[in-house]
Write an enzyme that holds these catalytic residues in place. Structure first.
Site, PDB file in Angstrom:
ATOM      1  N   GLY A   1       0.783  -1.194   0.205  1.00 44.79           N
ATOM      2  CA  GLY A   1      -0.007  -0.244  -0.005  1.00 44.79           C
ATOM      3  C   GLY A   1       0.735   1.366   0.027  1.00 44.79           C
TER       4      GLY A   1
ATOM      5  N   GLY B   1       0.379   5.898   0.118  1.00 39.74           N
ATOM      6  CA  GLY B   1      -0.529   7.043   0.247  1.00 39.74           C
ATOM      7  C   GLY B   1       0.019   8.193  -0.177  1.00 39.74           C
TER       8      GLY B   1
ATOM      9  N   ASP C   1      -8.153  10.461  12.619  1.00 39.22           N
ATOM     10  CA  ASP C   1      -8.510  10.117  11.177  1.00 39.22           C
ATOM     11  C   ASP C   1      -9.083   8.747  11.150  1.00 39.22           C
ATOM     12  OD1 ASP C   1      -8.672  10.697   8.602  1.00 39.22           O
ATOM     13  OD2 ASP C   1      -6.684   9.875   8.050  1.00 39.22           O
TER      14      ASP C   1
END
Length: 339
Positions: free
Chosen positions: A130, A132, A245
């Site tokens: 992953g 971001g 978050d």
């Protein structure tokens, strides 16, 4: 940027999301659209967000995000094509490509993955799991302890800015405070060859967002998940850590379906002052933010904001969508504050 507002009904007007918040939101949307077979013109996307378009590092990160997604899909995109289409971003795109190349050089070819040939300090990097706006995460084997972990690094590696390093270290420090069955544990925080990294538990079942994907969960499963997350967040608050978050994509599921809170990139110690977040700047993900957070009132953001985030997650588990969702982050923020 945090002082600009959109006229809205009611007495309160939401501030614009911070550049980092907007970038992460658009990168998430970019990946989701690709998974669903949809496409969104980069020029149209940048035209809808002129403030981001004029911010060269973040605009380049968005453009390069599409480049990476195309590579992941098995295509062979040409960087030169992007340099020609976006000449104002050319230098930054080259920088991102150079940084990405440093990481690519660490990774083994697909045929060598079983051998775990790529070494990064005490770790053998197996594959990327992953990324971001700022970080990239690899599945890895820690050689000295012979265990599988996840290793997170700053995406720009040795080219990271001081602000990126500060945020990365804050995330590692906040997460490392916590030891709870439903929070992804951090094991080591260090630097190797100029690249800041930390290692943590590898959770193999994907994210809660992947489990939902617009389809509501059974009520009992949703309730069990929300209860486990609530206990984890209560523990974090007891350790004076505010997540800020909470959302389905920041919850990982293990093989048994148990949820684990991760990504403390926006976390804040409850005893700290403003730190990296100034009043008037909105940090978080619009559809899951409490009104005081969406309105940029960082001094008012406390444990209740995380409780709101838990409620927003439960809402999505039961309905298949977040409580507020609009065509742009700013309209979503206005809904959160006024609706």
């Amino acid at each position: 940027m945090g002082e600009n507002v959109l006229p809205a009904s009611g007495s309160e007007q939401p501030t614009l999301p911070s550049p980092d918040t907007l970038l992460d939101r658009l990168l998430d949307e970019q990946r989701r659209r690709r998974r669903c077979g949809e496409r969104d013109s980069l020029r149209d996307l940048l035209a809808r967000h002129p403030d981001l378009a004029s911010d060269v590092p973040r605009a380049a990160a968005l453009v390069y995000g599409e480049f990476v997604l195309r590579e992941e899909a098995g295509e062979s995109p040409a960087l030169d094509g992007y340099l020609q289409r976006f000449p104002a971003l050319a230098e930054e795109l080259r920088r991102l490509h150079q940084a990405d190349g440093l990481f690519a050089a660490l990774l083994p070819a697909p045929s060598d993955l079983r051998a775990g040939a790529a070494r990064f300090g005490d770790y053998e990097l197996l594959n990327e799991v992953g990324r971001g706006g700022m970080g990239v995460v690899y599945k890895a084997r820690q050689v000295s302890l012979n265990r599988v972990v996840a290793v997170k690094m700053i995406l720009s590696g040795a080219l990271a800015t001081a602000e990126e390093v500060a945020r990365f270290q804050t995330e590692a420090r906040m997460a490392a405070r916590l030891c709870h069955a439903n929070i992804v544990a951090v094991h080591e925080v260090d630097e190797h060859d100029g690249r800041h990294y930390f290692s943590m538990d590898y959770v193999e079942g994907g994210s809660l967002a992947d489990a939902v994907r617009g389809r509501p969960l059974a009520a009992q499963r949703a309730a069990r998940c929300a209860e486990a997350l609530a206990r984890a967040v209560e523990y974090a608050h007891g350790q004076k850590v505010l997540h800020r978050d909470l959302k389905p994509s920041n919850v990982l599921l293990d093989a048994a379906g148990e949820p684990h809170v991760t990504d403390f990139g926006l976390a804040k110690a409850l005893t700290d002052g403003p730190g990296l977040t100034a009043t008037g700047r909105t940090l978080g993900t619009p559809g899951y933010m409490a009104p005081e957070q969406a309105d940029g009132r960082s001094k008012d953001v406390g444990p209740a904001a995380d409780v709101y985030g838990l409620g927003a997650i439960l809402y999505e588990l039961l309905t298949g969508r977040p409580p507020f969702q609009a065509d742009s982050p700013l309209v979503t923020l206005r809904q959160v504050v006024t609706a």
